[in-house]
Design an enzyme around this catalytic site. Structure first.
Site, PDB file in Angstrom:
ATOM      1  N   GLN A 105      44.343  47.509  39.906  1.00 23.65           N
ATOM      2  CA  GLN A 105      44.970  47.743  38.607  1.00 23.65           C
ATOM      3  C   GLN A 105      44.277  46.950  37.514  1.00 23.65           C
ATOM      4  O   GLN A 105      44.028  47.461  36.407  1.00 23.65           O
ATOM      5  CB  GLN A 105      46.455  47.364  38.654  1.00 23.65           C
ATOM      6  CG  GLN A 105      47.172  47.529  37.327  1.00 23.65           C
ATOM      7  CD  GLN A 105      47.205  48.969  36.852  1.00 23.65           C
ATOM      8  OE1 GLN A 105      47.686  49.834  37.570  1.00 23.65           O
ATOM      9  NE2 GLN A 105      46.684  49.237  35.668  1.00 23.65           N
ATOM     10  N   ARG A 151      42.456  53.972  36.906  1.00 29.41           N
ATOM     11  CA  ARG A 151      42.617  53.568  38.309  1.00 29.41           C
ATOM     12  C   ARG A 151      41.726  54.429  39.209  1.00 29.41           C
ATOM     13  O   ARG A 151      41.083  53.933  40.146  1.00 29.41           O
ATOM     14  CB  ARG A 151      44.086  53.732  38.742  1.00 29.41           C
ATOM     15  CG  ARG A 151      45.040  52.670  38.245  1.00 29.41           C
ATOM     16  CD  ARG A 151      44.856  51.337  38.963  1.00 29.41           C
ATOM     17  NE  ARG A 151      45.050  51.442  40.387  1.00 29.41           N
ATOM     18  CZ  ARG A 151      46.230  51.385  41.009  1.00 29.41           C
ATOM     19  NH1 ARG A 151      47.339  51.257  40.282  1.00 29.41           N
ATOM     20  NH2 ARG A 151      46.308  51.450  42.311  1.00 29.41           N
ATOM     21  N   CYS A 159      51.048  48.546  33.633  1.00 27.66           N
ATOM     22  CA  CYS A 159      50.575  49.111  34.901  1.00 27.66           C
ATOM     23  C   CYS A 159      51.470  50.229  35.422  1.00 27.66           C
ATOM     24  O   CYS A 159      51.068  50.962  36.333  1.00 27.66           O
ATOM     25  CB  CYS A 159      50.401  48.009  35.938  1.00 27.66           C
ATOM     26  SG  CYS A 159      51.942  47.212  36.437  1.00 27.66           S
ATOM     27  N   ASP A 164      54.672  43.878  32.233  1.00 22.37           N
ATOM     28  CA  ASP A 164      54.966  44.486  33.529  1.00 22.37           C
ATOM     29  C   ASP A 164      56.473  44.394  33.756  1.00 22.37           C
ATOM     30  O   ASP A 164      57.181  43.650  33.065  1.00 22.37           O
ATOM     31  CB  ASP A 164      54.200  43.745  34.626  1.00 22.37           C
ATOM     32  CG  ASP A 164      54.261  44.441  35.982  1.00 22.37           C
ATOM     33  OD1 ASP A 164      54.670  45.623  36.033  1.00 22.37           O
ATOM     34  OD2 ASP A 164      53.918  43.798  36.992  1.00 22.37           O
ATOM     35  N   ARG A 184      48.460  48.817  50.937  1.00 20.25           N
ATOM     36  CA  ARG A 184      49.412  48.460  49.874  1.00 20.25           C
ATOM     37  C   ARG A 184      50.640  47.912  50.575  1.00 20.25           C
ATOM     38  O   ARG A 184      51.359  48.643  51.268  1.00 20.25           O
ATOM     39  CB  ARG A 184      49.750  49.701  49.046  1.00 20.25           C
ATOM     40  CG  ARG A 184      50.755  49.462  47.917  1.00 20.25           C
ATOM     41  CD  ARG A 184      50.995  50.764  47.170  1.00 20.25           C
ATOM     42  NE  ARG A 184      52.121  50.682  46.249  1.00 20.25           N
ATOM     43  CZ  ARG A 184      52.038  50.375  44.967  1.00 20.25           C
ATOM     44  NH1 ARG A 184      50.859  50.105  44.428  1.00 20.25           N
ATOM     45  NH2 ARG A 184      53.113  50.349  44.199  1.00 20.25           N
ATOM     46  N   HIS A 217      46.834  42.250  42.519  1.00 20.82           N
ATOM     47  CA  HIS A 217      46.702  43.688  42.264  1.00 20.82           C
ATOM     48  C   HIS A 217      45.325  43.938  41.626  1.00 20.82           C
ATOM     49  O   HIS A 217      45.223  44.353  40.467  1.00 20.82           O
ATOM     50  CB  HIS A 217      47.824  44.145  41.330  1.00 20.82           C
ATOM     51  CG  HIS A 217      48.104  45.613  41.376  1.00 20.82           C
ATOM     52  ND1 HIS A 217      47.323  46.508  42.080  1.00 20.82           N
ATOM     53  CD2 HIS A 217      49.070  46.371  40.773  1.00 20.82           C
ATOM     54  CE1 HIS A 217      47.802  47.729  41.930  1.00 20.82           C
ATOM     55  NE2 HIS A 217      48.859  47.676  41.142  1.00 20.82           N
TER      56      HIS A 217
END
Length: 302
Positions: free
Chosen positions: A132, A287, A259, A219, A102, A129
């Site tokens: 996600q 997730r 998310c 987001d 990450r 991502h």
């Protein structure tokens, strides 16, 4: 599937295989059925960005699958002192069976996969991502039993989430509409990909994008590392808050996804968030299940 670096790495069939296995693992977990498919495996989790959901879901997922997870902070690794990523990739590949990273730069993920000899999962970069978005697709399919023909609307910054949602949605047969302010559009490579799909639209008008949407996604306006732009972005994104007025233009009963973390009063109102909290936190749980599925499939290939 040797790695999961971006959503573009996946075909429709591979996405469906991940989602089907995630459904199975979720069922087994909820009914106490053992699924220790990674017995004896070790997974390295490299974090150059802080995390809540990514760290906890990966560590828990590896444990539930019977493996060992090692949290590797950039403050503790030599890459934090300037060791080239290719050297880190080579040495960690000799110890571990899979790597998740990450970080900020997509190139770091690509280099980790290029120079290492084990599967690599992108846990998040500024560009992509995928974990996600796989969780989003899983949650949407749970609700509608299909992805084909479902209209997904994304309102907000053309960031890693927008990039990955566009690709994942179009690959699985969804109609995808995106609304971003001028100058905040998704990445040019993603827009080039989307040109081949008549079911894709991009606009600066949230009201136009959300019309008859089955799923509304947003987001944060300022992702991690963009804190200095926060005030500028708050001005640029005026009118992009997902509120009751916008939601009234979507289909009745439309679901909302985020998310997380969510900044209530900015990209989404407190009321809309709480009205759809069950959907949002189901998405967060998923997730765990999609990442377990990805790890099983990648290490199965090994």
């Amino acid at each position: 599937m040797k790695h999961l670096l971006t959503m573009q790495d996946l075909s429709k069939d591979e996405i469906m295989e991940i989602l089907d296995l995630a459904d199975q693992l979720k069922y087994e977990r909820k009914h106490g059925i053992s699924h220790r498919y990674l017995e004896g495996k070790s997974v390295g989790l490299i974090f150059q960005k802080s995390s809540t959901r990514t760290r906890v879901s990966f560590e828990t997922g590896v444990y539930q699958l019977g493996g060992q997870a090692l949290f590797l902070s950039s403050r503790d690794l030599q890459i934090g002192r300037g060791e080239p990523i290719q050297d880190t990739a080579r040495v960690l590949s000799r110890y571990l069976d899979l790597l998740m990273i990450r970080t900020f730069d997509q190139k770091e993920v690509e280099d980790l996969a290029r120079y290492g000899s084990v599967p690599v999962i992108n846990g998040l970069t500024d560009y992509s991502h995928p974990c996600q978005v796989l969780a989003d697709l899983m949650t949407i399919r749970e609700r509608y039993a299909t992805l084909e023909g479902v209209k997904m609307c994304y309102i907000g910054d053309g960031d890693n989430m927008a990039n990955s949602l566009i690709v994942g949605g179009l690959l699985t047969g969804m109609d995808v509409s995106v609304a971003t302010p001028k100058g905040y559009e998704p990445h040019v490579k993603v827009l080039e990909f989307a040109k081949a799909y008549p079911s894709f639209s991009l606009t600066t008008d949230p009201a136009k994008a959300i019309q008859d949407a089955d799923v509304v996604i947003t987001d944060t306006w300022a992702s991690m590392g963009m804190e200095e732009e926060k005030e500028i972005r708050q001005k640029a994104f005026q009118g992009y808050t997902v509120d009751d007025a916008l939601m009234s233009l979507a289909k009745p009963g439309a679901m909302v996804q985020h998310c997380l973390p969510a900044y209530r009063g900015q990209e989404i109102t407190e009321k809309v968030f709480e009205d759809h909290a069950d959907e949002i936190f189901e998405e967060a749980e998923n997730r765990l299940h999609v990442q377990k599925a990805v790890m099983v499939l990648l290490m199965k290939e090994e």
